[in-house]
Scaffold this active site. Sequence first.
Site, PDB file in Angstrom:
ATOM      1  N   ASP C 128      14.868 -31.383 -25.972  1.00  0.00           N
ATOM      2  CA  ASP C 128      14.564 -32.397 -24.954  1.00  0.00           C
ATOM      3  C   ASP C 128      14.360 -33.790 -25.541  1.00  0.00           C
ATOM      4  OD1 ASP C 128      14.792 -30.613 -22.887  1.00  0.00           O
ATOM      5  OD2 ASP C 128      12.660 -30.155 -22.786  1.00  0.00           O
ATOM      6  N   MET C 170      19.801 -29.304 -19.317  1.00  0.00           N
ATOM      7  CA  MET C 170      18.361 -29.148 -19.475  1.00  0.00           C
ATOM      8  C   MET C 170      17.680 -30.500 -19.665  1.00  0.00           C
ATOM      9  SD  MET C 170      17.826 -25.657 -21.636  1.00  0.00           S
ATOM     10  CE  MET C 170      17.744 -24.077 -20.780  1.00  0.00           C
ATOM     11  N   GLY C 171      16.383 -30.501 -19.538  1.00  0.00           N
ATOM     12  CA  GLY C 171      15.575 -31.712 -19.702  1.00  0.00           C
ATOM     13  C   GLY C 171      14.303 -31.565 -18.889  1.00  0.00           C
ATOM     14  N   ARG C 269      31.687 -28.386  -7.040  1.00  0.00           N
ATOM     15  CA  ARG C 269      31.460 -27.190  -7.854  1.00  0.00           C
ATOM     16  C   ARG C 269      30.418 -27.513  -8.911  1.00  0.00           C
ATOM     17  NH1 ARG C 269      33.660 -25.311  -4.453  1.00  0.00           N
ATOM     18  NH2 ARG C 269      35.543 -24.028  -4.318  1.00  0.00           N
ATOM     19  N   ARG C 278      20.711 -24.470 -25.981  1.00  0.00           N
ATOM     20  CA  ARG C 278      19.759 -24.327 -27.082  1.00  0.00           C
ATOM     21  C   ARG C 278      20.198 -23.290 -28.108  1.00  0.00           C
ATOM     22  NH1 ARG C 278      15.029 -24.641 -26.113  1.00  0.00           N
ATOM     23  NH2 ARG C 278      14.793 -25.181 -23.941  1.00  0.00           N
TER      24      ARG C 278
END
Lengths: 345, 345, 345, 345
Positions: C128, C170-171, C269, C278
Site C-alpha cells: 500500500d 488494492m489500497g 466489465r 501481493r
Amino acid sequence: MRVGVLTGGSDCPGLNAVLRAVVRKGAQVYDDEFVGFRDGWRGVLRDETVPLDITAVRGTLPRGGTILGSTRTNPLLLDDGLDRVRGTLARHRLDALIVVGGTATLGVAARLADDHGVPLVGVPKTIDNDIPLTDRTVGFDTAVGVATATIDRLHTTAESHKRVLVVEVMGRSAGWIALHAGMAGGANCILIPERPFSVEKVCEWVESRFRATYAPIVVISDSALPESGEITLRHDVTPPPGADPRARLSGVGEWLGREIERRTGKEARTTVLGYVQRGGSPSPFDRWLGTRFGLHAIDAVHDGDWGTMTALQGNRIARVRLADATSTLKTVDPAQYEEASVFFG
Amino acid sequence: MRVGVLTGGSDCPGLNAVLRAVVRKGAQVYDDEFVGFRDGWRGVLRDETVPLDITAVRGTLPRGGTILGSTRTNPLLLDDGLDRVRGTLARHRLDALIVVGGTATLGVAARLADDHGVPLVGVPKTIDNDIPLTDRTVGFDTAVGVATATIDRLHTTAESHKRVLVVEVMGRSAGWIALHAGMAGGANCILIPERPFSVEKVCEWVESRFRATYAPIVVISDSALPESGEITLRHDVTPPPGADPRARLSGVGEWLGREIERRTGKEARTTVLGYVQRGGSPSPFDRWLGTRFGLHAIDAVHDGDWGTMTALQGNRIARVRLADATSTLKTVDPAQYEEASVFFG
Amino acid sequence: MRVGVLTGGSDCPGLNAVLRAVVRKGAQVYDDEFVGFRDGWRGVLRDETVPLDITAVRGTLPRGGTILGSTRTNPLLLDDGLDRVRGTLARHRLDALIVVGGTATLGVAARLADDHGVPLVGVPKTIDNDIPLTDRTVGFDTAVGVATATIDRLHTTAESHKRVLVVEVMGRSAGWIALHAGMAGGANCILIPERPFSVEKVCEWVESRFRATYAPIVVISDSALPESGEITLRHDVTPPPGADPRARLSGVGEWLGREIERRTGKEARTTVLGYVQRGGSPSPFDRWLGTRFGLHAIDAVHDGDWGTMTALQGNRIARVRLADATSTLKTVDPAQYEEASVFFG
Amino acid sequence: MRVGVLTGGSDCPGLNAVLRAVVRKGAQVYDDEFVGFRDGWRGVLRDETVPLDITAVRGTLPRGGTILGSTRTNPLLLDDGLDRVRGTLARHRLDALIVVGGTATLGVAARLADDHGVPLVGVPKTIDNDIPLTDRTVGFDTAVGVATATIDRLHTTAESHKRVLVVEVMGRSAGWIALHAGMAGGANCILIPERPFSVEKVCEWVESRFRATYAPIVVISDSALPESGEITLRHDVTPPPGADPRARLSGVGEWLGREIERRTGKEARTTVLGYVQRGGSPSPFDRWLGTRFGLHAIDAVHDGDWGTMTALQGNRIARVRLADATSTLKTVDPAQYEEASVFFG
C-alpha cells in the site's frame, strides 16, 4: 486477386499476426490487393472498410487486438443479410474473402460458402480453443499464459497465509483454459463446464490440501456449474439481446469462494481475471500460429479451396471443411481431465 | 514398483515438471518408490542418488533446471559402463528406469533397452527441438519465448537508430529456435544451420530493409555457417574432451555483424543470448507438456513398454520407439523455411 | 549478537530479500546468530521458531512471500502479551529483534521499543506504500507492476470493443497503487480512497472518452468510495474479529461497473485483481530496496539504535523513529492526484 | 506558447512517456502548440520536424524508443551550429524548447541556455543513471529489469551445471546497472568501471562459490576494466568519428570469461546483453517518472525557468540547474559498492 478480410467475434491475441501474414504474402508473392472490413460481419453489411496493405500491418505482430475491429454481428439473422454481403463483395470486386473468427463467425462463413457459393476461407481464433479439427486456435496459448502467471503469483500468498484462493478464468463452453492453466500453474483443483462439480468434493480437496501443506488454489471456468440445485448466480436472467452470453454465468468464482468459506470455515478470496485474458501482446506460439495460418489462408484463396479452414495438425497446417469445424464444439476430453486429477487435493 | 529416474544432457526448462508428474502419479496411483540419480548417467555409474519423493518435487513446477542435476556422461563409452549401470540398478532393486534427455542421452537409453534389455522408457527434452516423431520437445517453447522477448525489445532500438541488430540464438544442429523466434519476433532475416547462408544476400536484405523502413534485425543460429570459405571462427580448434561441442562454433553472430559492417558501411551490434535461453521458469506450454510426458512415462513403465519414448502428436501423447527417435535429427523442413522467407528483407 | 526476526501483516514481495540481507551481513560481517519467529508476532507469543541461517535464505531473493510466514496478530491486545514477548526473547537470549511489517506491525514495535524498552528495529513493507518518512515501502513497486501489466492488456480489448473496463486494485487506506498503476498504464480515470468520487463525473469521463477515441479504462482502489449515499456494498456489515478489514469494502469495482452500465447504457466489465498483487517474484526495485533495508537494519542493531526504522530517502537509507513512522498514514498528496488528472477523460 | 521538443542521445525506454505528458498537459491546460524535431539536435540543425500533437502521442505510453527519433549530434561542434539552432527556433516562432537527453545532449542545452540565452528546459534520461542531482533518470529502471531477468534465468543453469556465467551489462562510465541488477539478481560478483578489478580476486570468489554451493554468476559493466596491464580488448583502437564510444571497450565480458577459464580450469560462458537493455516497453516506474518529468517540464516552460532540468528527489519533482547536472557524472558511491560486496563470493 482482390481479397476482403474480416475478424469477427471477441478479440484475442494473435489476430494481427494473421492479418500481417495474409497481406505480406498476398501482396509480395501473389500481387493481391486487400480490403479490410471494419468490425467483423458488420463492416461487410454496412460496407465500412479499413485500409489493409503492407503499411497498415507493419509493426502489428506484437500487438494484441485487431486493427480491423470486431463484433459479433451475424448477417444471416437479417432478412437481407445475404444480399448485403453479396452487394458489398460485388461493389469492391472481391474475388475472395478471408474470415478470421470463432465458432459463430466461422459458422456463418461455412453456410455462406457451402449454401450460397461465397468464395471464402476461414482461420480459427478463440481463447477458448473449442474449435475441432485443429490442435489449437489462435489466442489460446496467450490466455493460458495470463492465467498461469496469475496462479504463479497466488502461490506465494497461499504459502504465507491460510486462505483458499479461487481463480475464475474464461471458458464459455469448454474448460481448456482452466485445464491448461491449472496444470501449468499447479492448481489443487480444476473445475470445468464439461463436468458439473460437487462443492462437497471441492471442500474435501481444500481440507486435505490444508492438512498436507498449505492453502489450496482452485481454478474454475466462468461457465463451470455445480451439480444441480446448489447455485443462484447473480445474472441468472436471460441476457439482453446482443449481450455477451457469458454475462449470464458471471459470478461462479465468487459464489464458490463464499460456499467454501461457509462450509469449511476457512477464509477464501476470489480473483476474477476477466478480459485480461484476451488482451495484450500475443505469446510467441500465437504469433507463430497466426502467422502460419495467415500464410496458408492466402494460399488456400489462390487454390480456390473455398469453404475450408486452416488447421494445426501436429506441426503441419492442414485444410479442413469449415462446415465440419463448426458443427460441434471441441470440449475437454474426459480422459485428459482424469489425467490432471492426480494433482487435485 | 521401484523406479529410477535421471535427467541427462544440457539442462532446460520443464524438467522438474516431468519429475513432479512421474512422482505424483507413481506414488499416488501406483504406489511406486523412486530413486533419483544425480547428474544424469554419471549418477548411475557412480551410484550417486538424490531423494525423489512427493516432498522433493513439491513447488518445483515453476522452476527451471532440474532438481536431479545433469551431465553429458555417456556410460557406453566406458568399458565397464554397462556393468556399472546394471550393478546400480540391481543394488537399488529397480524395476525400471525413466530417462529424460536429448538425442545423446536418449540414444544411450535406446541401446541399453534394445541391445541390453534394460527396462526403461524415455522422455524427450531439449531446447533445440531436434528429436523426431514428437511435435515438440520439453524446453523448446520457453527458449523461443526468451529469444522472442529479446527481439521484441530490439525493435525499438532498430526504429530509433540506424544500426543493424544481430541476435545469435542457440541451435546446435537444427534452426528451430531461430525459425520460431524469428517468425514470432518479426525478424528481417533468419539464418539456420540447415541452410548455409550467403553474406552477400544478407547484406542485400539489410540494405533493402533500410530503404523500406528502418534498421533490420537478423536472427542467426549459433551453428549457422556461411557458404564455404568465408569464415574463421574464434574457437575453430577441436574442443577439449568433454567440452560442450557447441563451443566450436561460438562467435558466428559477432563475425556476421562485423562482415555486415565491412560490406554495407552500416554499424552493426550483436546480442549473444547464450545460456539465458535454457534457464528460468518454464513457459506454461512446457509445464503442460512436461507434466503430460511425466504422467504418460510412468504409465508406460507400468505397461512394461520398454524402449519407448513419450511423444506429442497433435494433442495426444503417443509412444514411439526410442531407437526410431534417436536415429536421426529432426532438422528444419525446407518448406517451412521457405514459408518464413516472405518476411525477409 | 543473537537476533530475532519476524515478518508481520499481509505478505508481500520482497520480504525474503530483507531476511536474506539481514542474515548474510549479520552472519558474515558481525558473526550474529538468528532466530526466525513463525507467523509474525504470533510466533513470538507462542515461541514458535523457524531456522534462519545462510542456508535457509539461499535462493530466496527472487521468491515472493516470506519464509517465516506472517499473521496480523497483535501482542498488545493480550493481557499477558508483553510478558510473553519478553519471555520468549529471554528464553532465546536475544539481544535484539528485527521487525518487518506494515503500519500495524510496526506500530506494535514502536510501543514495545519506546514504552517497554524492547531492543528492536523496524523495516517497512506493504504494497500500500502508506508508511510516512520513507519514499517507498518494500512490495509497492511489484504490486504496481502487476496492476500496470493488467491495464496494458486491457487496452487491446478497449480498442477492439465498446466496453468500459473497470480494474479494482488494492489500497486499504491510500490510493498509491491506483495512482501509480493508473498513470503507468494510461488509465482514463483513477479513483482513490482519499477523494470520494462522483459517479456522475466518472460517467462524463467515460462518455467523453468514447467520443474522443475508444473505450475507457477506469482504475479504482478497493477502498475508494463514492460521494455519500450512493452505494450499498456487498459486505457492509462489520467483519468478524480477525478478518481482513479490507473485506468490508469488497465489491466497489463491480458496483461501479454496474452503475456505469445503468447510467450510460454502455456495457462495462470489471477485473478484480485481488491477491495477485501481493504475490509472485518481487520486482528488481523491491529486491534492491529490501536488500538495502536488510543490510541497514542489521547495522542499526549493532549501533543499538532501538526504536528506529529503515527508510528510503532519495538514494540514501536513513533511520527514522518508528513512533513517527506509525503515528499516521501517508496518503496520496492532493497535488499529485491533480497532476494525474490531466489524463482523465 | 509554441514549444519545440527533441530527444537526443541513445534511445531508452520511457521517452514517449515524457513526450506524451508534455503534449497532453501543454495542449489541454496551457493551450500550447508543439513542434517535434527529428533525431535530436540534428533535426534542429536541419530543420526537420515531426508532427507532435495529442494524436501523435496517443498509445505511445507503453512503447519503447522515441517517436521523434534520436542521434548524438552536437550543434556546438559546428561553426554555424548556434546560428542554425537560433534560425530554426525563429522560423517556427518557438517560445521555448524542451530537451530530453543524457549528459551530452543536456550539456549542450546547458550551454545554449546559460551562454546564449536560448529559452529551454531539460529532462534527464539515460539507462546509465549517471546524471547527478536526480535520484534516477528515465530508462534506468527498465534496463535494470532486463538485466535482472537475465540473471534470474541464468541461476537455473548455474545450479544444474558447473559453469561460470558472466553477464556483460551496459554502463558507459558508471556501474549503476551492474550494481542494481547484480544486487537484485543475486550475482556473486559485480564489476563496475569505478573500481578496476583484480582478475585474481574474481577467480578467488569463483572458487569459493563453487566450494560453498554451485556455479557463480559474475555481472560486469561493459566499461569495467581490470587493474592495469591485464587486458587487450578487441576494439582497442580509437573508434571512427561519430561512432558510439562504447564500442571501444566491447568485449570485456568475453575476455573475462576466457581469463577465468584459463586460471581456474572451470568452463565459463558469457552473455552479452547489448542493446536489449535499452529497448522494449518501459517499466511502470519509468512510465511514472517520465510522465511526471513531462508534466513538470511544461510547467517549467510556463514559469520561464530556463536552464533548469526536472529531477526526482524523494517523491518530489524538483528543478535543478542544467549546468550543475551536466558538469560531472554521478558514479557509483564507494559506500554503496561496499554494501553490496557482502554478497560476493
